[in-house]
Motif scaffolding. Sequence first.
Motif, PDB file in Angstrom:
ATOM      1  N   THR A   1       0.832  -1.202   0.000  1.00  0.00           N
ATOM      2  CA  THR A   1       0.000   0.000   0.000  1.00  0.00           C
ATOM      3  C   THR A   1       0.870   1.257   0.000  1.00  0.00           C
ATOM      4  N   LEU A   2       1.946   1.248   0.810  1.00  0.00           N
ATOM      5  CA  LEU A   2       2.861   2.387   0.827  1.00  0.00           C
ATOM      6  C   LEU A   2       3.576   2.554  -0.516  1.00  0.00           C
ATOM      7  N   SER A   3       3.878   1.428  -1.180  1.00  0.00           N
ATOM      8  CA  SER A   3       4.612   1.496  -2.448  1.00  0.00           C
ATOM      9  C   SER A   3       3.805   2.190  -3.538  1.00  0.00           C
ATOM     10  N   ILE A   4       2.488   2.134  -3.436  1.00  0.00           N
ATOM     11  CA  ILE A   4       1.643   2.820  -4.411  1.00  0.00           C
ATOM     12  C   ILE A   4       1.943   4.314  -4.395  1.00  0.00           C
ATOM     13  N   TRP A   5       2.236   4.790  -3.198  1.00  0.00           N
ATOM     14  CA  TRP A   5       2.479   6.221  -3.001  1.00  0.00           C
ATOM     15  C   TRP A   5       3.964   6.571  -3.081  1.00  0.00           C
ATOM     16  N   ARG A   6       4.821   5.734  -2.437  1.00  0.00           N
ATOM     17  CA  ARG A   6       6.229   6.092  -2.272  1.00  0.00           C
ATOM     18  C   ARG A   6       7.189   5.114  -2.958  1.00  0.00           C
ATOM     19  N   GLY A   7       6.671   4.196  -3.758  1.00  0.00           N
ATOM     20  CA  GLY A   7       7.531   3.184  -4.354  1.00  0.00           C
ATOM     21  C   GLY A   7       8.071   3.581  -5.717  1.00  0.00           C
ATOM     22  N   MET A   8       8.588   2.585  -6.426  1.00  0.00           N
ATOM     23  CA  MET A   8       9.153   2.814  -7.751  1.00  0.00           C
ATOM     24  C   MET A   8       8.776   1.650  -8.648  1.00  0.00           C
ATOM     25  N   GLY A   9       8.895   1.872  -9.973  1.00  0.00           N
ATOM     26  CA  GLY A   9       8.609   0.823 -10.935  1.00  0.00           C
ATOM     27  C   GLY A   9       7.125   0.703 -11.234  1.00  0.00           C
ATOM     28  N   THR A  10       6.828  -0.166 -12.168  1.00  0.00           N
ATOM     29  CA  THR A  10       5.445  -0.385 -12.577  1.00  0.00           C
ATOM     30  C   THR A  10       4.772  -1.367 -11.622  1.00  0.00           C
ATOM     31  N   PHE A  11       3.459  -1.445 -11.717  1.00  0.00           N
ATOM     32  CA  PHE A  11       2.719  -2.398 -10.897  1.00  0.00           C
ATOM     33  C   PHE A  11       2.728  -3.786 -11.513  1.00  0.00           C
ATOM     34  N   LEU A  12       2.667  -3.867 -12.827  1.00  0.00           N
ATOM     35  CA  LEU A  12       2.529  -5.171 -13.461  1.00  0.00           C
ATOM     36  C   LEU A  12       3.114  -5.126 -14.867  1.00  0.00           C
ATOM     37  N   ARG A  13       4.134  -5.963 -15.072  1.00  0.00           N
ATOM     38  CA  ARG A  13       4.696  -6.140 -16.402  1.00  0.00           C
ATOM     39  C   ARG A  13       4.397  -7.551 -16.873  1.00  0.00           C
ATOM     40  N   GLY A  14       4.904  -7.887 -18.046  1.00  0.00           N
ATOM     41  CA  GLY A  14       4.620  -9.206 -18.595  1.00  0.00           C
ATOM     42  C   GLY A  14       5.067 -10.333 -17.684  1.00  0.00           C
ATOM     43  N   SER A  15       6.301 -10.248 -17.155  1.00  0.00           N
ATOM     44  CA  SER A  15       6.825 -11.304 -16.288  1.00  0.00           C
ATOM     45  C   SER A  15       6.060 -11.373 -14.972  1.00  0.00           C
ATOM     46  N   ASP A  16       5.644 -10.216 -14.464  1.00  0.00           N
ATOM     47  CA  ASP A  16       4.876 -10.200 -13.218  1.00  0.00           C
ATOM     48  C   ASP A  16       3.518 -10.855 -13.405  1.00  0.00           C
ATOM     49  N   ALA A  17       2.929 -10.619 -14.566  1.00  0.00           N
ATOM     50  CA  ALA A  17       1.633 -11.222 -14.858  1.00  0.00           C
ATOM     51  C   ALA A  17       1.749 -12.747 -14.890  1.00  0.00           C
ATOM     52  N   VAL A  18       2.879 -13.253 -15.383  1.00  0.00           N
ATOM     53  CA  VAL A  18       3.101 -14.699 -15.426  1.00  0.00           C
ATOM     54  C   VAL A  18       3.145 -15.268 -14.007  1.00  0.00           C
ATOM     55  N   VAL A  19       3.830 -14.546 -13.105  1.00  0.00           N
ATOM     56  CA  VAL A  19       3.924 -14.989 -11.717  1.00  0.00           C
ATOM     57  C   VAL A  19       2.542 -15.056 -11.076  1.00  0.00           C
ATOM     58  N   LEU A  20       1.754 -14.013 -11.272  1.00  0.00           N
ATOM     59  CA  LEU A  20       0.417 -13.991 -10.692  1.00  0.00           C
ATOM     60  C   LEU A  20      -0.485 -15.048 -11.332  1.00  0.00           C
ATOM     61  N   LEU A  21      -0.280 -15.298 -12.629  1.00  0.00           N
ATOM     62  CA  LEU A  21      -1.047 -16.342 -13.300  1.00  0.00           C
ATOM     63  C   LEU A  21      -0.706 -17.705 -12.705  1.00  0.00           C
ATOM     64  N   ALA A  22       0.586 -17.905 -12.391  1.00  0.00           N
ATOM     65  CA  ALA A  22       0.995 -19.171 -11.771  1.00  0.00           C
ATOM     66  C   ALA A  22       0.342 -19.340 -10.408  1.00  0.00           C
ATOM     67  N   ALA A  23       0.257 -18.240  -9.654  1.00  0.00           N
ATOM     68  CA  ALA A  23      -0.415 -18.299  -8.356  1.00  0.00           C
ATOM     69  C   ALA A  23      -1.886 -18.678  -8.541  1.00  0.00           C
ATOM     70  N   LEU A  24      -2.513 -18.148  -9.593  1.00  0.00           N
ATOM     71  CA  LEU A  24      -3.914 -18.468  -9.886  1.00  0.00           C
ATOM     72  C   LEU A  24      -4.066 -19.948 -10.232  1.00  0.00           C
ATOM     73  N   VAL A  25      -3.101 -20.479 -10.988  1.00  0.00           N
ATOM     74  CA  VAL A  25      -3.125 -21.900 -11.334  1.00  0.00           C
ATOM     75  C   VAL A  25      -3.057 -22.740 -10.061  1.00  0.00           C
ATOM     76  N   GLY A  26      -2.197 -22.307  -9.128  1.00  0.00           N
ATOM     77  CA  GLY A  26      -2.101 -23.023  -7.863  1.00  0.00           C
ATOM     78  C   GLY A  26      -3.416 -23.029  -7.105  1.00  0.00           C
ATOM     79  N   LEU A  27      -4.114 -21.899  -7.130  1.00  0.00           N
ATOM     80  CA  LEU A  27      -5.413 -21.818  -6.463  1.00  0.00           C
ATOM     81  C   LEU A  27      -6.441 -22.739  -7.119  1.00  0.00           C
ATOM     82  N   VAL A  28      -6.381 -22.838  -8.459  1.00  0.00           N
ATOM     83  CA  VAL A  28      -7.305 -23.715  -9.184  1.00  0.00           C
ATOM     84  C   VAL A  28      -7.052 -25.175  -8.793  1.00  0.00           C
ATOM     85  N   PHE A  29      -5.755 -25.568  -8.731  1.00  0.00           N
ATOM     86  CA  PHE A  29      -5.411 -26.926  -8.317  1.00  0.00           C
ATOM     87  C   PHE A  29      -5.874 -27.187  -6.889  1.00  0.00           C
ATOM     88  N   TRP A  30      -5.720 -26.177  -6.041  1.00  0.00           N
ATOM     89  CA  TRP A  30      -6.159 -26.304  -4.658  1.00  0.00           C
ATOM     90  C   TRP A  30      -7.664 -26.585  -4.606  1.00  0.00           C
TER      91      TRP A  30
END
Length: 206
Positions: free
Chosen positions: A83-112
């Motif tokens: 939450t603090l990084s939204i205001w005081r952080g650096m970099g983008t919120f989501l790039r292509g590689s980050d989306a892959v990581v979050l997609l993998a987490a979603l796959v894990g939830l589906v398997f769960w």
Amino acid sequence: MLDPFIDAESQYFCGLISATLSLLAFAPYMRDTLRGSTRPFRASWLIWSVLSSISLASQIAEGATMSLFYAGAQCGGTLFIFTLSIWRGMGTFLRGSDAVVLLAALVGLVFWYASDNAAYALFISCGISLLGGSVTVYKAYLDPDSETMSFWAISFVASLFAMASVGRVDAVLMAYPAYLLILKSSIITAMIMGRGVQRRAPLAVA
């Protein structure tokens, strides 16, 4: 189930210490972020927020007890830093590689959901999120002053106590603190190496 390697009282003690150290570690990081000396990388903290939430839920589902202290403290602190990084952080919120990581987490939830086995979500998220954390490791090497060393050092010790609080050799319950142990040791090493390069740089120019 394997026999515990420490007794219940020691597990409680380790769990309490791990949670306390984790919360204490976040204090200087929050302070430095508000001051502007530390600049959390938004994408990394977004990924870690998702992972910590999944890990807390999966540990609850797997019947964790004392190790929940650490998982809960880590989840709350990570979400606050994001939450603090939204205001005081650096970099983008989501790039292509980050989306892959979050997609993998979603796959894990589906398997769960499909198998009723929380280990799928936890192992997939931890494994791929190590790659997502490499962005912060590289940032810590290039600009070590943009991170708070005390946070990572105290968090490293907290991870050790969190692993001990499990009380037995349990791959599922130990996976999350073990992942954080690797991540934090990598960031600490990167900061030390980065500062070493910075100290040698003036000599090289001279």
